[in-house]
Design an enzyme around this catalytic site. Sequence first.
Site, mmCIF file in Angstrom:
data_model
loop_
_atom_site.group_PDB
_atom_site.id
_atom_site.type_symbol
_atom_site.label_atom_id
_atom_site.label_comp_id
_atom_site.label_asym_id
_atom_site.label_seq_id
_atom_site.Cartn_x
_atom_site.Cartn_y
_atom_site.Cartn_z
ATOM 1 N N ASP A 46 24.864 23.802 -2.752
ATOM 2 C CA ASP A 46 26.258 24.109 -3.036
ATOM 3 C C ASP A 46 26.902 24.744 -1.801
ATOM 4 O O ASP A 46 26.315 25.604 -1.146
ATOM 5 C CB ASP A 46 26.317 25.072 -4.223
ATOM 6 C CG ASP A 46 27.732 25.409 -4.624
ATOM 7 O OD1 ASP A 46 28.450 24.497 -5.038
ATOM 8 O OD2 ASP A 46 28.111 26.591 -4.510
ATOM 9 N N GLU A 70 27.120 20.041 0.101
ATOM 10 C CA GLU A 70 28.572 20.005 0.325
ATOM 11 C C GLU A 70 28.859 20.557 1.718
ATOM 12 O O GLU A 70 28.929 21.774 1.909
ATOM 13 C CB GLU A 70 29.285 20.862 -0.716
ATOM 14 C CG GLU A 70 29.203 20.330 -2.130
ATOM 15 C CD GLU A 70 29.981 21.203 -3.095
ATOM 16 O OE1 GLU A 70 30.920 20.707 -3.737
ATOM 17 O OE2 GLU A 70 29.659 22.404 -3.210
#
Length: 645
Positions: A346, A375
């Site tokens: 994340d 990400e």
Amino acid sequence: MKRYKSLALDEYRPQPQTRTFKLNPKIAELEKLHYAGELGAIYTAEQTEFRLWAPTAHTVELVIYEDYYAPVLEKYLMTKEEEAVWTIKVDGDCHGMTYRYEVTFEDGSSRRSVDPYSKAVTVNGKRSVVVDLSRTNPEGWGERMAPFSAPTDAVIYELHVRDFTADKNSGVTKRGKFLGAIETGTKNPLGSSTGIDYIKQLGVTHVEFLPMFDYASVDETGEDPTQYNWGYDPLNYNAPEGSYSTNAYDPFIRIKEMKQMIQGFHDAGIRIIMDVVYNHVYEVENHSFHRTVPGYFFRHTESGQFSNGTGVGNDTASERAMVRKYIVDSVTYWAKEYHIDGFRFDLMGIHDVETMNEIRRALDEIDSSIIMLGEGWELMTELPFEKKASHYQAKRMARIGQFNDSLREALKGNDFDAHTRGFINGAWYMENQVAGNIMAGLGLDYYLEPGQVIQYVEAHDNYTLYDRLVTADPHMDRDTIIRRHELATSIILLSQGVPFIHAGQEFLRTKYGVRDSYNQPNHINQLDWLRQENYEHTVCLVRGLIALRKAEPMFRLKTYEEIQRTMRILHASYQMVALEYSNDDERMIVVYNAQENPLAYSLEYDDYIMKLVDGQVHLSDDYMTGMIDHFLIEPYTALVLKQKK
């Protein structure tokens, strides 16, 4: 999790930051006290050794409780070794012992904390528990699955444990639980398969679960069953989330049941990717990082405030030696103990390049086919541009995947303005961006290999694709919405790189117009297991596309050299993209028609094998066209024709 605008790669490339980042002198001193050994409660049947890295502490005591919820039973003063690590050995079989640390500092202040390396915890993660992990292994728990072939052979399906089976129409008994996720033989009221049987039929290779570690935003006691969260609120990184277990009060049941779930998916031939959130914590003041070594684990601005590139109040400092060690230790623990097959990071752009590469090296020692993706957004954290593990540094992070927002936005428009448009819903001049991204960004020079490119159009963040299309065109007829949705999903599943689909995308998942549903109730977030009946054609199409991708190696090329040698763009204008794939034995023509009209696509006069025509996938090579020189493609559909040479 994403709260910031990310710009398409071929639209903007930020310049390196010129400001100087200075390391706080106190932090610099702590960096010299790096410890390479094992930390936490190190269990054997004869004794357990407790080790805590707390270099700024004046004293540390091991606080032992009578049981999981009772008052303090005893305290033991720990010994400081190597200037930084506090240790104590407790004789006997300590399995089940409940403990915390009491850390006292030079100023006389004192804090109690769970063990940052806790592997088992009490309800809501309030206390640490010593665990003999061998006692948590389910029957038949063996070795890891055999190594996976290659990232580009993967099809990733993003899922939330609770969403998966929360719907009463799922036919699952243990709804919203680890064990519910592996109940077999379940059906909806109309007789269609649900749960793990459905996913197995779909054909995906990997299921990526949103956070399953112990997070802070849901009360595990179940006193408020309406509470919901995606789980991006880290509390105890190395213990499973208790709300997914059948008894959150038992610290070992959650471990065993998570292992049972993983084992069930592995037995079904499906691998597990774990969504991990090392970029921030839920509450700094109450987190074990801060309570044991105040200030060290987090980045700060020059004014002394917490860096906030994550948008949730704090950024962890992965570039520091003991933070990096913690992340590497944690990831490898999950890979070894739970047989996890991949990790999705994340807000990976908060982390630094060196840490991500060290994680890759550590995982390679376990199984080099473990998938890493994240990400890689460019975020304003207190770290130099060139050190951030973002898209722009992808070539320095081999075999670490990046979510490709360039294709996402080219297909449907900017994710932060629901009324903008992309290739599938009316935008012009997106054709070249779509075509280049179908080729995994060939020519953009951002990646080392197609396996680094995660191709997606929908994820847990932001609107579902269906809601996005309806919001942009609320009066559009249902058939056009479905066709546009199918066209986008077809492009994702047939693109070079690693295709990624959001759970329920194959039956046009809706969250009823809620853009970010991270704390919404079940009826917003749960998979609607009757919806697969309403959109049966799309479900069959997605199942067929996955099978087609697996059957045709030219959709799964491993290098940019192969893509350059195999593919060429035939057409990219007027809301149509056409590509040719060719090797020594066969040739394929793939056309994507985003026009609102049927398209007569001209061909060389010959006999063709139909692979994908108007949403129907043909896996055998028996569906011949006869001698033709053109083919009629319906609006918002894809065409795949094949020729043997």
